[in-house]
Design a protein around this motif. Structure first.
Motif, PDB file in Angstrom:
ATOM      1  N   GLU A   1       0.934  -1.307   0.055  1.00 49.61           N
ATOM      2  CA  GLU A   1       0.063   0.114  -0.102  1.00 49.61           C
ATOM      3  C   GLU A   1       0.881   1.324  -0.071  1.00 49.61           C
ATOM      4  O   GLU A   1       1.729   1.426   0.624  1.00 49.61           O
ATOM      5  N   MET A   2       0.509   2.269  -0.849  1.00 47.14           N
ATOM      6  CA  MET A   2       1.050   3.548  -0.871  1.00 47.14           C
ATOM      7  C   MET A   2      -0.049   4.671  -0.394  1.00 47.14           C
ATOM      8  O   MET A   2      -0.820   4.565  -1.039  1.00 47.14           O
ATOM      9  N   CYS A   3       0.503   5.410   0.405  1.00 46.79           N
ATOM     10  CA  CYS A   3      -0.405   6.440   1.006  1.00 46.79           C
ATOM     11  C   CYS A   3       0.227   7.702   0.923  1.00 46.79           C
ATOM     12  O   CYS A   3       1.291   7.894   0.779  1.00 46.79           O
ATOM     13  N   PHE A   4      -0.580   8.970   0.364  1.00 45.35           N
ATOM     14  CA  PHE A   4      -0.133  10.127   0.097  1.00 45.35           C
ATOM     15  C   PHE A   4       0.544  10.719   1.627  1.00 45.35           C
ATOM     16  O   PHE A   4      -0.109  10.583   2.436  1.00 45.35           O
ATOM     17  N   PRO A   5       1.539  11.720   1.286  1.00 48.48           N
ATOM     18  CA  PRO A   5       2.156  11.883  -0.035  1.00 48.48           C
ATOM     19  C   PRO A   5       3.184  10.876  -0.411  1.00 48.48           C
ATOM     20  O   PRO A   5       3.329  10.750  -1.496  1.00 48.48           O
ATOM     21  N   ALA A   6       3.646  10.152   0.379  1.00 44.26           N
ATOM     22  CA  ALA A   6       4.754   9.196   0.112  1.00 44.26           C
ATOM     23  C   ALA A   6       5.254   8.175   1.113  1.00 44.26           C
ATOM     24  O   ALA A   6       6.042   7.832   1.520  1.00 44.26           O
ATOM     25  N   ILE A   7       4.012   7.433   1.739  1.00 41.07           N
ATOM     26  CA  ILE A   7       4.312   6.694   2.693  1.00 41.07           C
ATOM     27  C   ILE A   7       3.670   5.271   2.227  1.00 41.07           C
ATOM     28  O   ILE A   7       2.757   5.044   1.936  1.00 41.07           O
ATOM     29  N   GLY A   8       4.712   4.085   2.410  1.00 41.85           N
ATOM     30  CA  GLY A   8       4.224   2.753   2.258  1.00 41.85           C
ATOM     31  C   GLY A   8       3.811   1.907   3.406  1.00 41.85           C
ATOM     32  O   GLY A   8       4.582   2.054   4.580  1.00 41.85           O
ATOM     33  N   LEU A   9       3.091   1.143   3.098  1.00 46.25           N
ATOM     34  CA  LEU A   9       2.644   0.133   4.237  1.00 46.25           C
ATOM     35  C   LEU A   9       2.526  -1.185   3.490  1.00 46.25           C
ATOM     36  O   LEU A   9       1.723  -1.537   2.681  1.00 46.25           O
ATOM     37  N   ASN A  10       3.568  -2.187   3.943  1.00 51.43           N
ATOM     38  CA  ASN A  10       3.760  -3.317   3.532  1.00 51.43           C
ATOM     39  C   ASN A  10       3.185  -4.383   4.723  1.00 51.43           C
ATOM     40  O   ASN A  10       3.934  -4.562   5.522  1.00 51.43           O
ATOM     41  N   LYS A  11       2.074  -4.980   4.233  1.00 48.01           N
ATOM     42  CA  LYS A  11       1.607  -6.042   5.392  1.00 48.01           C
ATOM     43  C   LYS A  11       1.951  -7.527   4.935  1.00 48.01           C
ATOM     44  O   LYS A  11       1.181  -7.810   3.743  1.00 48.01           O
ATOM     45  N   SER A  12       2.311  -8.216   5.843  1.00 48.97           N
ATOM     46  CA  SER A  12       2.424  -9.780   5.475  1.00 48.97           C
ATOM     47  C   SER A  12       1.755 -10.451   6.389  1.00 48.97           C
ATOM     48  O   SER A  12       2.160 -10.173   7.750  1.00 48.97           O
ATOM     49  N   VAL A  13       1.040 -11.474   5.816  1.00 49.36           N
ATOM     50  CA  VAL A  13       0.067 -12.100   6.807  1.00 49.36           C
ATOM     51  C   VAL A  13       0.289 -13.515   6.508  1.00 49.36           C
ATOM     52  O   VAL A  13       0.146 -13.806   5.158  1.00 49.36           O
ATOM     53  N   TYR A  14       0.581 -14.451   7.691  1.00 51.14           N
ATOM     54  CA  TYR A  14       0.923 -15.933   7.305  1.00 51.14           C
ATOM     55  C   TYR A  14      -0.099 -16.585   8.058  1.00 51.14           C
ATOM     56  O   TYR A  14      -0.085 -16.415   9.419  1.00 51.14           O
TER      57      TYR A  14
END
Length: 342
Positions: free
Chosen positions: A219-232
């Motif tokens: 996921e990329m959020c404005f202005p430039a913040i990334g959120l990478n979620k890993s679910v196992y």
């Protein structure tokens, strides 16, 4: 070029103290310091007389004294002393103030109009205060590329199959179908991969044995913040209708991108997991693994930036670029709207 009415990360809070620190952000040269009570302050790093950087001056109490002729500015940017002409402070002797605040161990700066700065708009980190979640130390990188190439990378789950073969890669990361979803705050690219071995990075961290179902949430959020979620989850337990279970493993990587200029980016990150809150060994191992992976990204992205900037032939897009293109489109609309309002 940049969305200015937004909060960006200037750096780790611990790196700003009772000294003058220069940072170039979004093309602006800024001097940071803390007042005697610990509050952060940020000013235009240029004395209005002859534009000597204030960061070359002296911090006296809560004021910055220019190293050329002693013009002195408070933490709000007002000139409070002009030693060469006492009692005649020039009316135009002031510097721009940038709103700043500490949150999540990071120092945040508002790069637009100070009157529009609202701390409620700082990106929310869910479960940050939850004692059951473990937190890594995090890190930072200087990347010699435009920030949008980093954003593209953070919306591309497929690249891990080639760039991160020893960490985040795994069966299905090369060709499983991707879902692209626009949101109010940005774009999500995601997919579930079913019944495959865990990736090398997570194999020793999950709380079950055997194959897994795996969510890649980019996921990329404005202005430039990334959120990478890993679910196992154990094989057969994952999917869009997954229910909460003690063995489900969740790790969220937060990525904070701050453009320096067109060709350079500051990159800050940390990981947040739903297990082992007090296990420092796990935190250290995860942090080092992430750092190595992001170094791999940097090597690729610097070359991508150079290749695209100096290209002699047309480039092409692949299907996997849909999320990145959508994010850029919506970001450009926000930038254009902001420009028209100015």
């Amino acid at each position: 070029m940049f969305l200015r009415n937004a909060w960006y990360v200037a750096g780790w809070s611990k790196d700003f103290g009772r000294n003058l620190v220069n940072r170039n952000l979004l093309g602006d040269s800024i001097v940071f310091f803390r007042t005697e009570n610990g509050a952060p302050a940020a000013l235009e790093d240029a004395c209005p007389h002859r534009k000597l950087p204030l960061s070359k001056g002296i911090l006296k109490g809560d004021r910055v004294e220019c190293g050329y002729h002693g013009l002195t500015f408070d933490s709000k940017g007002a000139c409070v002393a002009a030693p060469t002409q006492r009692n005649r402070i020039p009316s135009r002797a002031k510097v721009r103030r940038y709103p700043v605040t500490d949150r999540y161990r990071l120092l945040w700066i508002w790069m637009g109009s100070p009157d529009e700065a609202d701390q409620n708009k700082i990106f929310p980190v869910e479960n940050y205060r939850d004692p059951n979640w473990g937190l890594t130390e995090g890190g930072s990188l200087d990347i010699d590329c435009n920030y949008l190439w980093v954003a593209d990378n953070l919306l591309d789950p497929s690249h891990v199959a080639w760039v991160h073969q020893g960490s985040f890669a795994g069966a299905g990361t090369d060709d499983s179908p991707l879902s692209v979803e626009p949101t109010e705050r940005g774009v999500i690219v995601s997919r579930w991969i079913y019944g495959q071995p865990c990736s090398p990075y997570y194999a020793s961290l999950v709380k079950f044995s055997g194959n897994c179902d795996r969510l890649q949430h980019y996921e990329m959020c404005f202005p430039a913040i990334g959120l990478n979620k890993s679910v196992y989850t154990p094989a057969g337990a994952g999917g869009p209708d997954m229910t909460s279970a003690p063995e489900n493993y969740v790790n969220i990587s937060y990525h904070f991108l701050t453009p320096v200029d067109e060709d350079h980016t500051l990159y800050f990150w940390f990981q947040h997991r739903n297990t082992d809150p007090n296990d420092q060994e796990i935190s250290n191992r995860m942090n080092e693994g992430a750092r190595q992976a992001f170094e791999e990204d940097r090597d690729v992205l610097v070359s991508v930036h150079e290749g695209m900037k100096n290209s002699k032939t047309p480039h092409l897009d692949l299907g996997l670029d849909a999320g990145a293109k959508l994010f850029r489109l919506h970001l450009n609309r926000l930038i254009e709207k902001e420009r028209k309002q100015d």
